[in-house]
Motif scaffolding. Sequence first.
Motif, PDB file in Angstrom:
ATOM      1  N   TRP A 152     -22.114 -90.687 128.971  1.00 42.74           N
ATOM      2  CA  TRP A 152     -21.768 -91.682 127.824  1.00 42.74           C
ATOM      3  C   TRP A 152     -21.754 -90.789 126.745  1.00 42.74           C
ATOM      4  O   TRP A 152     -21.594 -91.533 125.328  1.00 42.74           O
ATOM      5  CB  TRP A 152     -22.623 -92.554 127.784  1.00 42.74           C
ATOM      6  CG  TRP A 152     -22.401 -93.648 128.831  1.00 42.74           C
ATOM      7  CD1 TRP A 152     -22.913 -93.830 130.203  1.00 42.74           C
ATOM      8  CD2 TRP A 152     -21.291 -94.319 128.830  1.00 42.74           C
ATOM      9  NE1 TRP A 152     -22.190 -94.829 130.838  1.00 42.74           N
ATOM     10  CE2 TRP A 152     -21.300 -95.211 130.083  1.00 42.74           C
ATOM     11  CE3 TRP A 152     -20.146 -94.817 127.902  1.00 42.74           C
ATOM     12  CZ2 TRP A 152     -20.178 -96.202 130.510  1.00 42.74           C
ATOM     13  CZ3 TRP A 152     -19.222 -95.762 128.345  1.00 42.74           C
ATOM     14  CH2 TRP A 152     -19.199 -96.601 129.377  1.00 42.74           C
ATOM     15  N   ARG A 153     -21.920 -89.482 126.620  1.00 41.70           N
ATOM     16  CA  ARG A 153     -21.808 -88.467 125.453  1.00 41.70           C
ATOM     17  C   ARG A 153     -20.466 -87.852 125.339  1.00 41.70           C
ATOM     18  O   ARG A 153     -20.133 -87.067 124.720  1.00 41.70           O
ATOM     19  CB  ARG A 153     -23.017 -87.647 125.328  1.00 41.70           C
ATOM     20  CG  ARG A 153     -24.409 -88.193 124.949  1.00 41.70           C
ATOM     21  CD  ARG A 153     -25.242 -87.059 124.477  1.00 41.70           C
ATOM     22  NE  ARG A 153     -25.390 -85.939 125.605  1.00 41.70           N
ATOM     23  CZ  ARG A 153     -26.665 -85.971 126.408  1.00 41.70           C
ATOM     24  NH1 ARG A 153     -27.344 -87.032 126.518  1.00 41.70           N
ATOM     25  NH2 ARG A 153     -26.392 -84.852 127.410  1.00 41.70           N
ATOM     26  N   ARG A 154     -19.682 -88.129 126.444  1.00 41.27           N
ATOM     27  CA  ARG A 154     -18.361 -87.795 126.855  1.00 41.27           C
ATOM     28  C   ARG A 154     -18.654 -86.247 127.196  1.00 41.27           C
ATOM     29  O   ARG A 154     -17.771 -85.383 126.923  1.00 41.27           O
ATOM     30  CB  ARG A 154     -17.340 -87.807 125.499  1.00 41.27           C
ATOM     31  CG  ARG A 154     -17.064 -89.596 125.403  1.00 41.27           C
ATOM     32  CD  ARG A 154     -16.209 -89.297 124.221  1.00 41.27           C
ATOM     33  NE  ARG A 154     -15.896 -90.571 123.610  1.00 41.27           N
ATOM     34  CZ  ARG A 154     -15.278 -90.711 122.589  1.00 41.27           C
ATOM     35  NH1 ARG A 154     -14.813 -89.921 121.466  1.00 41.27           N
ATOM     36  NH2 ARG A 154     -15.029 -92.261 122.100  1.00 41.27           N
ATOM     37  N   GLU A 155     -19.475 -85.992 127.990  1.00 42.50           N
ATOM     38  CA  GLU A 155     -19.921 -84.591 128.388  1.00 42.50           C
ATOM     39  C   GLU A 155     -19.619 -84.181 129.635  1.00 42.50           C
ATOM     40  O   GLU A 155     -19.740 -83.026 130.107  1.00 42.50           O
ATOM     41  CB  GLU A 155     -21.134 -83.925 127.918  1.00 42.50           C
ATOM     42  CG  GLU A 155     -21.628 -84.054 126.458  1.00 42.50           C
ATOM     43  CD  GLU A 155     -22.952 -83.821 126.085  1.00 42.50           C
ATOM     44  OE1 GLU A 155     -23.486 -83.813 125.027  1.00 42.50           O
ATOM     45  OE2 GLU A 155     -23.940 -83.716 127.068  1.00 42.50           O
ATOM     46  N   LEU A 156     -19.120 -85.191 130.407  1.00 43.54           N
ATOM     47  CA  LEU A 156     -19.025 -85.090 131.923  1.00 43.54           C
ATOM     48  C   LEU A 156     -17.768 -85.481 132.329  1.00 43.54           C
ATOM     49  O   LEU A 156     -17.265 -86.562 132.076  1.00 43.54           O
ATOM     50  CB  LEU A 156     -20.090 -85.794 132.811  1.00 43.54           C
ATOM     51  CG  LEU A 156     -21.474 -85.403 132.743  1.00 43.54           C
ATOM     52  CD1 LEU A 156     -22.385 -85.996 133.653  1.00 43.54           C
ATOM     53  CD2 LEU A 156     -21.541 -83.650 132.918  1.00 43.54           C
ATOM     54  N   ASP A 157     -17.117 -84.684 133.411  1.00 43.09           N
ATOM     55  CA  ASP A 157     -15.964 -84.841 133.989  1.00 43.09           C
ATOM     56  C   ASP A 157     -16.190 -85.599 135.221  1.00 43.09           C
ATOM     57  O   ASP A 157     -16.494 -84.519 136.435  1.00 43.09           O
ATOM     58  CB  ASP A 157     -14.893 -83.901 134.185  1.00 43.09           C
ATOM     59  CG  ASP A 157     -13.692 -84.337 134.765  1.00 43.09           C
ATOM     60  OD1 ASP A 157     -13.533 -85.433 135.572  1.00 43.09           O
ATOM     61  OD2 ASP A 157     -12.669 -83.470 134.916  1.00 43.09           O
ATOM     62  N   VAL A 158     -16.750 -86.906 135.648  1.00 40.87           N
ATOM     63  CA  VAL A 158     -17.120 -87.323 136.827  1.00 40.87           C
ATOM     64  C   VAL A 158     -16.081 -87.350 137.863  1.00 40.87           C
ATOM     65  O   VAL A 158     -16.383 -87.974 138.822  1.00 40.87           O
ATOM     66  CB  VAL A 158     -17.737 -88.519 136.642  1.00 40.87           C
ATOM     67  CG1 VAL A 158     -19.131 -88.461 135.878  1.00 40.87           C
ATOM     68  CG2 VAL A 158     -16.919 -89.666 135.997  1.00 40.87           C
ATOM     69  N   GLU A 159     -14.781 -87.230 137.668  1.00 42.74           N
ATOM     70  CA  GLU A 159     -13.914 -86.861 138.589  1.00 42.74           C
ATOM     71  C   GLU A 159     -13.847 -85.638 139.371  1.00 42.74           C
ATOM     72  O   GLU A 159     -12.949 -85.195 140.214  1.00 42.74           O
ATOM     73  CB  GLU A 159     -12.650 -87.447 138.115  1.00 42.74           C
ATOM     74  CG  GLU A 159     -12.350 -88.763 137.628  1.00 42.74           C
ATOM     75  CD  GLU A 159     -11.030 -89.160 136.814  1.00 42.74           C
ATOM     76  OE1 GLU A 159     -10.161 -88.129 136.718  1.00 42.74           O
ATOM     77  OE2 GLU A 159     -10.975 -90.456 136.615  1.00 42.74           O
ATOM     78  N   ASP A 160     -14.542 -84.607 138.929  1.00 42.02           N
ATOM     79  CA  ASP A 160     -14.560 -83.374 139.163  1.00 42.02           C
ATOM     80  C   ASP A 160     -16.009 -82.880 140.381  1.00 42.02           C
ATOM     81  O   ASP A 160     -17.051 -83.139 139.789  1.00 42.02           O
ATOM     82  CB  ASP A 160     -14.622 -82.066 137.877  1.00 42.02           C
ATOM     83  CG  ASP A 160     -14.712 -80.746 138.666  1.00 42.02           C
ATOM     84  OD1 ASP A 160     -15.035 -80.671 139.937  1.00 42.02           O
ATOM     85  OD2 ASP A 160     -14.185 -79.832 137.696  1.00 42.02           O
ATOM     86  N   VAL A 161     -15.577 -82.957 141.415  1.00 41.16           N
ATOM     87  CA  VAL A 161     -16.706 -82.869 142.564  1.00 41.16           C
ATOM     88  C   VAL A 161     -17.491 -81.756 142.245  1.00 41.16           C
ATOM     89  O   VAL A 161     -18.792 -81.857 142.576  1.00 41.16           O
ATOM     90  CB  VAL A 161     -16.289 -82.702 143.912  1.00 41.16           C
ATOM     91  CG1 VAL A 161     -15.370 -81.352 144.175  1.00 41.16           C
ATOM     92  CG2 VAL A 161     -17.248 -82.854 144.760  1.00 41.16           C
ATOM     93  N   THR A 162     -16.979 -80.686 141.635  1.00 44.74           N
ATOM     94  CA  THR A 162     -18.067 -79.615 141.446  1.00 44.74           C
ATOM     95  C   THR A 162     -19.054 -79.955 140.240  1.00 44.74           C
ATOM     96  O   THR A 162     -20.204 -79.470 140.279  1.00 44.74           O
ATOM     97  CB  THR A 162     -17.167 -78.344 140.909  1.00 44.74           C
ATOM     98  OG1 THR A 162     -16.473 -78.612 139.618  1.00 44.74           O
ATOM     99  CG2 THR A 162     -16.333 -77.848 141.985  1.00 44.74           C
ATOM    100  N   VAL A 163     -18.445 -80.761 139.270  1.00 44.26           N
ATOM    101  CA  VAL A 163     -19.437 -81.255 138.100  1.00 44.26           C
ATOM    102  C   VAL A 163     -20.436 -82.311 138.907  1.00 44.26           C
ATOM    103  O   VAL A 163     -21.683 -81.849 138.239  1.00 44.26           O
ATOM    104  CB  VAL A 163     -18.681 -81.966 136.961  1.00 44.26           C
ATOM    105  CG1 VAL A 163     -19.468 -82.638 136.144  1.00 44.26           C
ATOM    106  CG2 VAL A 163     -17.691 -80.852 136.488  1.00 44.26           C
ATOM    107  N   VAL A 164     -19.995 -83.000 139.473  1.00 43.04           N
ATOM    108  CA  VAL A 164     -21.040 -84.183 139.914  1.00 43.04           C
ATOM    109  C   VAL A 164     -21.995 -83.154 140.895  1.00 43.04           C
ATOM    110  O   VAL A 164     -23.539 -83.523 140.913  1.00 43.04           O
ATOM    111  CB  VAL A 164     -20.376 -85.061 140.938  1.00 43.04           C
ATOM    112  CG1 VAL A 164     -21.482 -85.852 141.592  1.00 43.04           C
ATOM    113  CG2 VAL A 164     -19.377 -85.930 140.139  1.00 43.04           C
TER     114      VAL A 164
END
Length: 230
Positions: A132-144
Amino acid sequence: MNALESDAPLIVYVDIKSPYAFVAIQPTLELEKSLDMRFDWRPLTLDIPSYLGSARKSEGKVVESTRSASQWERIKYGYRDARRYVERQGHILKGTEKIWDSSIANIGILWAVQNDRDRLGAYLETVFPPFWRRELDVEDVTVVAAILEQAGIDSTGFAAFQQDEGRAQHDALQAQLHPAGIYGVPTYVFDGKILFGREHLPYVRWYLTGQKGPAPDIAYEIDAMEAQPC
C-alpha cells in the motif's frame, strides 16, 4: 477447504489488494492474540473489474478506464474511508496505479498456513504495508518469495506451489465463495454466520468469548472493540 467450514473458531477472508482488508489486519491479529486462538486465514482474490470497472494510471494520471463517474466516486470514497483508519495504525495507504492480480501474494497466505503457521501474522504484517506504499510488485513470484523470507518463512518450493498445488487450492476455494454468500473482504465466518467488515469485530469478540451480557453494537473504532468485555 469448504468455504464455510473450519476446525478453527473463526475463518478470516482477506485480499492483499483490498484497502478494507488492510485496515482489518492489525485489529484482527490483535484479537486472535488476545483470545489465544488460532484463526483460519484464507484468501479471497477480488475480481474488481466485474463490479467497479477497471483503470490504469501513469504518473498519477488516468490513461485507461472503463469506469463510470459513479464507480469512480465509490472508489474515491472507499480510499478516503480506509485511509482514515489505516493512518491511525501508523501506516500509509496510497491508491494503486492499476488493478493488481493479487493471487500470488494471496497464495502466500496458504503457503504460510501450511508451512509455518506461527509466522502467518508476520507475513501479513510484512506484505500489506509496503504494497500500500506502492513498493511491491505482488505479481512477481520472486518478490512474494522474498516477503515470505523477510517474514521468517522458508520460501523453498513456493514458486512451484503457487503454480500447481497452491494455485489449485486457491482457485477451488474462489469458485465456492460467491455461491456460499461471501463477496468481499474482510469477511468473518463462524458457526454458519457470515459477517462482512471490520466493524463486526466487537461482535466476533463477544461471540468467541462466551456471549456474556448483551451483544455489542457494530463499531468501527479499535478503541470501541477493545472496550468490549470478554
